[in-house]
Design a protein around this motif. Structure first.
Motif, mmCIF file in Angstrom:
data_model
loop_
_atom_site.group_PDB
_atom_site.id
_atom_site.type_symbol
_atom_site.label_atom_id
_atom_site.label_comp_id
_atom_site.label_asym_id
_atom_site.label_seq_id
_atom_site.Cartn_x
_atom_site.Cartn_y
_atom_site.Cartn_z
ATOM 1 N N ASN A 115 -6.011 -10.100 -11.282
ATOM 2 C CA ASN A 115 -5.497 -10.457 -9.960
ATOM 3 C C ASN A 115 -5.425 -9.265 -9.015
ATOM 4 N N LEU A 176 1.988 -6.125 -1.346
ATOM 5 C CA LEU A 176 2.177 -7.547 -1.618
ATOM 6 C C LEU A 176 3.640 -7.928 -1.837
ATOM 7 N N HIS A 194 1.018 -12.027 -4.898
ATOM 8 C CA HIS A 194 0.176 -13.038 -4.272
ATOM 9 C C HIS A 194 0.160 -12.778 -2.772
ATOM 10 N N ALA A 197 3.374 -15.057 1.002
ATOM 11 C CA ALA A 197 4.484 -15.822 0.458
ATOM 12 C C ALA A 197 5.046 -16.732 1.537
ATOM 13 N N ARG A 222 -1.875 -3.906 -3.806
ATOM 14 C CA ARG A 222 -3.237 -4.398 -4.046
ATOM 15 C C ARG A 222 -4.120 -3.248 -4.494
#
Length: 482
Positions: A115, A176, A194, A197, A222
């Motif tokens: 990810n 993130l 992710h 949000a 990231r």
């Protein structure tokens, strides 16, 4: 540079505060000896110094929470500190404050290559984030010149960028989520592993908030795959304005280099003497780097060289090897240290539209003659983030004040040209009193209302960002409530 009068009631509680903090922190984590606190009296803006009342070095989110809870109960101001590389006085203490340093919080907590994320404690240095993932051919994109030393905590606080921000963005584009401790000790999680949000974009509020809202203890970042290759080209000119026009034309062409760096003659000579990078003798130097496959690199550099030739450069030099590329960048990355060998200097951080580069560079030259102080220009030209370095003599009475006045005129010029006071260094104390030039009173009131929510007692990083004249009523109310 004005700072608030230390709170005598807080200073009188020092012994009790030390005792309470020593109960929740390991031995040696509370620094209260007056001589030892001088190690924290300033950050990289060394013109201003003030030893804190004491300093603490927690090693976990829980320890940070315990420290803030106690300071909140005692009404003691807290100044968060990463590595102390701030050039805007962001970690300058007040005499009645506690420095909260995160240097001991430097672990990697999680790595998820699938990810493309890494979660680290906020005291970890910028460059060591890439060091933790480079064996898997990943890297962390933001690369401030101080990346060997600066901490992720400070990067988040100031929304730091670096030479490669033109393509990859600054910290906010690579952040993130955070774990943050509020002034009352409450631990909150904002964002996560992710994108985007749900709910309010509180992460966008936290990144760049300069320690005004809470202390970030962990960050989810990231990470990206390393490009196949990268190669810079040096483009030398006999005139700063012509170099500025060249930058503008490269950007307008639709090509997106990974970096466009600018240095003027003063910086070029200083960097050459320091790093021996083989820079040409010229008035302005551009370092333009592109990346991708070999075919992509050749295509992009071909277009950039074609654009540059329209401006009659005195020299064009494409790197032909990894060693040559490293040498080219060594000179640029050494700029601040190289200039420091010449004289004392103040490094500014205004940002302007790229199209305004020629005009702003010309006006800075005129102001330099007016104030009688030399200026070396080195900056991220691709996104208009300027770093004029004003040389002065700190031992000469009045020179610092003259330098500050000159610097204020340059920053006002940036705002008037359609830019802003800071691109990546932050406001701190350096630009605090210039906020009224960029913002209306209503704008500042809206910003301070956000701080009221996160830090109602105004104990976090006092006397920073907002002019003292507009925070007076809030600070007086805090003191009256004690």
């Amino acid at each position: 540079m004005e700072m608030p009068t230390p709170n005598a009631a807080v200073l009188a509680r020092k012994a009790r505060l030390v005792e309470r903090l020593q109960r929740v922190l390991p031995e040696g984590a509370v620094i209260h000896d007056e001589a030892e606190t001088r190690a924290y009296e300033c950050d990289a803006l060394t013109a201003y110094k003030c030893p804190p009342m004491l300093a603490v070095l927690p090693a976990s989110t829980q320890e940070v929470s315990d420290v803030l809870r106690i300071c909140h109960e005692e009404g003691v101001p807290v100044v968060p500190r990463g590595s102390g590389t701030s050039l805007a006085g962001g970690a300058l203490p007040t005499a009645d404050s506690v420095i909260l340093g995160v240097a001991r919080m430097n672990d990697v907590l999680e790595t998820d290559y699938a990810n493309r994320i890494i979660r680290v404690q906020s005291g970890r240095t910028n460059l060591s984030v890439t060091g933790a993932v480079e064996e898997e051919d990943f890297f962390y994109a933001p690369d401030p010149s101080s990346q060997l030393a600066c901490a992720i905590a400070g990067n988040v606080a100031m929304n730091s960028g670096g030479a490669h921000c033109l393509k990859y963005g600054v910290t906010t584009n690579n952040l993130l989520g955070v774990t943050m401790v509020m002034m009352d000790g409450t631990v909150v999680e904002i964002g996560g592993a992710h994108l985007d949000a749900g709910g309010l974009d509180l992460l966008g509020v936290i990144c760049g908030s300069e320690g005004q809202l809470g202390v970030v203890t962990e960050a989810t970042l990231r990470i990206l795959r390393k490009p196949e290759g990268a190669r810079p080209v040096l483009i030398a000119f006999d005139d700063n304005e012509i170099a500025g026009h060249c930058v503008s034309d490269i950007i307008k062409s639709g090509i997106l280099p990974v970096a466009i760096e600018f240095m003027d003659t003063l910086c070029i000579k200083a960097c050459e003497n320091f790093a021996k990078a083989g820079y040409p003798d010229c008035h302005a130097l551009l370092i333009v780097e592109v990346e991708g496959s070999e075919a992509e690199i050749n295509y992009q550099l071909g277009k950039i060289v074609e654009i540059a030739k329209r401006h009659n450069p005195v020299e064009l030099r494409e790197s032909q090897s990894a060693d040559e590329s490293a040498k080219i960048w060594l000179g640029r990355k050494s700029a601040f240290g190289a200039m420091g060998q010449m004289n004392d200097y103040m490094c500014l951080d205004g940002t302007i539209p790229v199209s305004s580069l020629p005009m702003v560079l010309r006006r800075i030259g005129e102001l330099s003659e007016q104030y009688g102080l030399p200026v070396g220009n080195v900056f991220h030209a691709g996104d208009g983030n300027m770093h004029p370095l004003i040389l002065f003599d700190a031992n000469k009475p009045g020179d610092l004040e003259l330098c500050e006045e000159f610097g204020a005129e340059i920053l006002k010029l940036c705002v008037d040209a359609g830019g802003c006071l800071t691109g990546e260094h932050g406001v701190g104390v350096e630009k605090r009193d210039l906020m009224l030039h960029q913002y209306t009173a209503e704008d500042l009131e809206a910003q301070m209302a956000v701080k009221d929510v996160f830090d109602p007692a105004w104990l976090l990083n006092p006397a920073k960002v907002f002019p003292l004249s507009v925070t007076e009523t809030r600070r007086e109310a805090k003191i009256a409530a004690e």
